[in-house]
Design an enzyme around this catalytic site. Structure first.
Site, PDB file in Angstrom:
ATOM      1  N   ARG A  96       0.813  -1.215   0.000  1.00  0.00           N
ATOM      2  CA  ARG A  96       0.000   0.000   0.000  1.00  0.00           C
ATOM      3  C   ARG A  96       0.844   1.261   0.000  1.00  0.00           C
ATOM      4  O   ARG A  96       0.543   2.223  -0.728  1.00  0.00           O
ATOM      5  CB  ARG A  96      -0.960  -0.021   1.192  1.00  0.00           C
ATOM      6  CG  ARG A  96      -1.830   1.234   1.350  1.00  0.00           C
ATOM      7  CD  ARG A  96      -2.404   1.782   0.056  1.00  0.00           C
ATOM      8  NE  ARG A  96      -3.095   0.775  -0.736  1.00  0.00           N
ATOM      9  CZ  ARG A  96      -3.338   0.890  -2.026  1.00  0.00           C
ATOM     10  NH1 ARG A  96      -2.928   1.961  -2.693  1.00  0.00           N
ATOM     11  NH2 ARG A  96      -3.978  -0.060  -2.681  1.00  0.00           N
ATOM     12  N   LYS A 131       1.411  25.183  -4.536  1.00  0.00           N
ATOM     13  CA  LYS A 131       0.193  24.529  -4.041  1.00  0.00           C
ATOM     14  C   LYS A 131       0.396  23.010  -4.050  1.00  0.00           C
ATOM     15  O   LYS A 131      -0.197  22.272  -4.827  1.00  0.00           O
ATOM     16  CB  LYS A 131      -1.006  24.936  -4.893  1.00  0.00           C
ATOM     17  CG  LYS A 131      -1.306  26.431  -4.808  1.00  0.00           C
ATOM     18  CD  LYS A 131      -2.414  26.833  -5.760  1.00  0.00           C
ATOM     19  CE  LYS A 131      -2.664  28.340  -5.700  1.00  0.00           C
ATOM     20  NZ  LYS A 131      -3.693  28.784  -6.657  1.00  0.00           N
ATOM     21  N   LYS A 163       3.463  39.561  -4.619  1.00  0.00           N
ATOM     22  CA  LYS A 163       2.087  39.306  -5.042  1.00  0.00           C
ATOM     23  C   LYS A 163       1.147  40.383  -4.518  1.00  0.00           C
ATOM     24  O   LYS A 163       1.574  41.366  -3.903  1.00  0.00           O
ATOM     25  CB  LYS A 163       1.673  37.914  -4.584  1.00  0.00           C
ATOM     26  CG  LYS A 163       2.555  36.806  -5.175  1.00  0.00           C
ATOM     27  CD  LYS A 163       1.970  35.434  -4.969  1.00  0.00           C
ATOM     28  CE  LYS A 163       0.798  35.235  -5.910  1.00  0.00           C
ATOM     29  NZ  LYS A 163       0.239  33.849  -5.814  1.00  0.00           N
ATOM     30  N   GLU A 195       3.622  40.717  -9.392  1.00  0.00           N
ATOM     31  CA  GLU A 195       2.303  40.345  -9.879  1.00  0.00           C
ATOM     32  C   GLU A 195       1.533  41.569 -10.357  1.00  0.00           C
ATOM     33  O   GLU A 195       1.483  42.595  -9.660  1.00  0.00           O
ATOM     34  CB  GLU A 195       1.490  39.643  -8.784  1.00  0.00           C
ATOM     35  CG  GLU A 195       0.081  39.264  -9.222  1.00  0.00           C
ATOM     36  CD  GLU A 195      -0.718  38.578  -8.135  1.00  0.00           C
ATOM     37  OE1 GLU A 195      -1.884  38.966  -7.932  1.00  0.00           O
ATOM     38  OE2 GLU A 195      -0.175  37.675  -7.475  1.00  0.00           O
ATOM     39  N   ASP A 217      -1.977  38.039 -13.586  1.00  0.00           N
ATOM     40  CA  ASP A 217      -2.948  37.235 -12.863  1.00  0.00           C
ATOM     41  C   ASP A 217      -4.373  37.511 -13.318  1.00  0.00           C
ATOM     42  O   ASP A 217      -4.820  38.658 -13.351  1.00  0.00           O
ATOM     43  CB  ASP A 217      -2.821  37.515 -11.361  1.00  0.00           C
ATOM     44  CG  ASP A 217      -3.592  36.512 -10.524  1.00  0.00           C
ATOM     45  OD1 ASP A 217      -3.485  35.305 -10.809  1.00  0.00           O
ATOM     46  OD2 ASP A 217      -4.275  36.924  -9.578  1.00  0.00           O
TER      47      ASP A 217
END
Length: 278
Positions: A96, A131, A163, A195, A217
């Site tokens: 597994r 992410k 950002k 950004e 963005d």
């Protein structure tokens, strides 16, 4: 193998096996020996083969393991990815955890390959993001590369990305320029990216020195084309924000250099692979 990856493997084994595999211990004779292979139930791209091999070896160094398809290789339903032979107890105990790594990482590589193929023939890179599954970043980003994608920054330490929330706290151009100059002095070689949510921001950033790239963005194809024309090759341009397999070709056609897709890592499903005795 990277020490952090080996530690992850050992933590996964400890999580699953704990003080021992009671099923194997009580229901499988100690002297039983078997042969097994990991078989694909659907097509995809391999990633995590060396990690799966390491799982088997951590469980039992005496196991014989053969990697049949190396990382980055495409496969069809029914393909044999790996074979292992030795103690039946050891094979069952490792099954597994080895599959969890191989299924998850092959899923990421397969998803990356879909996005890479979707933008052809445009000369644009497919980038991953931060992410990622906590603790899995190194191996998930390796899976993206196995699928033909390109790694963006590994973390907060190797690439400055200013950002929207950074800009909310410090957005005036003189302050940004001063910060860029300080970074260049103290950390030479570190890439600087800003950004931009609007074309007005793009125009303002063009007045700054020391910027390597812009993140555009949530701009649609028309605005992206305008940004590409406005920048005229001065910075690398990355498009980001809700881009899917259905929309990515239109984004690639705008002339941006890279497209980042968080879904490569945060939304890829594990592939259907199984371990069969033979």
């Amino acid at each position: 193998m990277e020490p952090t990856v080996l530690a992850l493997i050992r933590a996964a084994i400890a999580e699953d096996v704990g003080p021992g595999d009671v099923t194997a211990e009580y229901f499988i004779p100690a002297d039983s020996r078997s042969r097994a292979e990991i078989v694909a139930r659907e097509p995809g791209v391999v990633s995590g083969s060396e990690i799966a091999e390491a799982v088997f070896k951590e469980i039992d160094p005496a196991l014989e393991v053969e990697i049949c398809l190396s990382d980055g290789s495409p496969f069809e339903r029914g393909s044999v990815l790996m074979r292992a032979a030795g103690s039946t107890r050891s094979l069952l105990t490792a099954e597994r955890t080895a599959l969890n790594f191989l299924q998850r990482l092959s899923g990421v590589a397969t998803q990356a390959r879909r996005y890479v193929e979707a933008v052809r023939p445009h000369p644009v890179q497919i980038w991953d993001t931060r992410k990622t599954t906590p603790g899995w970043r190194l191996i998930e980003k390796a899976a993206v590369k196995h699928g033909g994608g390109t790694n963006h920054r590994m973390g907060l330490y190797d690439h400055a990305m200013v950002k929207d929330n950074h800009l909310a706290a410090n957005s005036d151009l003189p302050s940004l320029q001063a910060a860029i100059h300080r970074l260049r002095r103290e950390r030479p070689g570190t890439r600087v990216q800003l950004e931009a949510d609007t074309l007005e921001q793009v125009a303002g950033f063009l007045t700054l020195d020391g910027v390597d790239m812009l993140l555009l963005d949530n701009m649609g194809p028309e605005k992206l084309r305008e940004a590409v024309k406005l920048v005229n090759g001065r910075f690398w341009l990355e498009a980001s924000g809700g881009i899917t397999l259905e929309t990515i070709k239109d984004v690639a056609a705008t002339g941006v250099n890279a497209i980042s897709v968080g879904a490569l890592t945060h939304s890829s499903r594990a592939l259907d692979l199984g371990l069969d005795f033979y």
